[in-house]
Scaffold this motif. Structure first.
Motif, PDB file in Angstrom:
ATOM      1  N   ASP A 109       0.821  -1.221   0.000  1.00 35.30           N
ATOM      2  CA  ASP A 109       0.000   0.000   0.000  1.00 35.30           C
ATOM      3  C   ASP A 109       0.850   1.263   0.000  1.00 35.30           C
ATOM      4  O   ASP A 109       0.411   2.312  -0.435  1.00 35.30           O
ATOM      5  CB  ASP A 109      -0.939   0.014   1.208  1.00 35.30           C
ATOM      6  CG  ASP A 109      -2.046  -1.013   1.079  1.00 35.30           C
ATOM      7  OD1 ASP A 109      -2.386  -1.409  -0.060  1.00 35.30           O
ATOM      8  OD2 ASP A 109      -2.574  -1.436   2.122  1.00 35.30           O
ATOM      9  N   GLY A 110       2.040   1.170   0.502  1.00 37.93           N
ATOM     10  CA  GLY A 110       2.984   2.282   0.512  1.00 37.93           C
ATOM     11  C   GLY A 110       4.363   1.730   0.218  1.00 37.93           C
ATOM     12  O   GLY A 110       4.504   0.567  -0.151  1.00 37.93           O
ATOM     13  N   PRO A 111       5.386   2.543   0.389  1.00 37.18           N
ATOM     14  CA  PRO A 111       6.742   2.051   0.109  1.00 37.18           C
ATOM     15  C   PRO A 111       7.157   0.972   1.106  1.00 37.18           C
ATOM     16  O   PRO A 111       6.747   0.982   2.263  1.00 37.18           O
ATOM     17  CB  PRO A 111       7.615   3.296   0.249  1.00 37.18           C
ATOM     18  CG  PRO A 111       6.847   4.210   1.134  1.00 37.18           C
ATOM     19  CD  PRO A 111       5.392   3.931   0.858  1.00 37.18           C
ATOM     20  N   VAL A 112       7.974   0.045   0.635  1.00 37.49           N
ATOM     21  CA  VAL A 112       8.619  -0.933   1.506  1.00 37.49           C
ATOM     22  C   VAL A 112       9.998  -0.348   1.813  1.00 37.49           C
ATOM     23  O   VAL A 112      10.854  -0.296   0.921  1.00 37.49           O
ATOM     24  CB  VAL A 112       8.746  -2.315   0.817  1.00 37.49           C
ATOM     25  CG1 VAL A 112       9.458  -3.302   1.732  1.00 37.49           C
ATOM     26  CG2 VAL A 112       7.381  -2.839   0.390  1.00 37.49           C
ATOM     27  N   PRO A 113      10.208   0.140   3.043  1.00 35.63           N
ATOM     28  CA  PRO A 113      11.486   0.777   3.375  1.00 35.63           C
ATOM     29  C   PRO A 113      12.662  -0.183   3.176  1.00 35.63           C
ATOM     30  O   PRO A 113      12.564  -1.378   3.460  1.00 35.63           O
ATOM     31  CB  PRO A 113      11.332   1.158   4.849  1.00 35.63           C
ATOM     32  CG  PRO A 113       9.857   1.195   5.082  1.00 35.63           C
ATOM     33  CD  PRO A 113       9.278   0.150   4.166  1.00 35.63           C
TER      34      PRO A 113
END
Length: 139
Positions: A109-113
């Protein structure tokens, strides 16, 4: 989604994308899976040892994987290309041939750090596991 071919893409292909490949492989062993990096620094290398160690604690083996660089030919080989962050997404989209209809999007859903820099391998795997379960279940 029935037996898709999926490519996971991150920067160096030694942490996030091979971990995503290995986690999804554990959930959907019949799928065609691969991973690649937009950079070329680690071509031929195994996944980063701390990432392998964190994955192994969860019963995920990624020792057989080797880093490779993403190429334009990947658009013809995969149904779905999943990127770990917006920088890699932009790089992949910039390489997509005109008229190519391969679906390219973020994996989660968002960045994978990137744990190579953050050192948070467990947190990265938590995000990957959740995104992998969502992908495999078709939600």
């Amino acid at each position: 989604m029935t037996q898709p071919s999926v490519l996971f893409v991150c920067l160096g292909n030694i942490c996030r994308s091979p971990a995503a490949e290995a986690v999804v492989r554990s959930l959907a062993p019949h799928w065609t899976l691969d991973s690649a990096g937009t950079g070329r620094w680690h071509i031929g290398e195994p996944p980063y040892t701390p990432m392998q160690d964190a994955a192994r604690k969860r019963g995920i083996d990624m020792s057989d994987l080797r880093a490779r660089q993403f190429t334009r030919a990947d658009f013809g080989r995969f149904d779905l290309i999943l990127c770990m962050d917006s920088d890699n997404l932009e790089t992949v989209l910039d390489m997509q041939p005109k008229g190519d209809t391969t679906e390219v999007r973020l994996f989660a859903d968002g960045p994978v750090p990137d744990p190579y820099y953050s050192r948070d391998f467990e947190g990265c795997l938590n995000i990957i596991q959740q995104a992998a379960e969502t992908l495999v279940s078709g939600r």
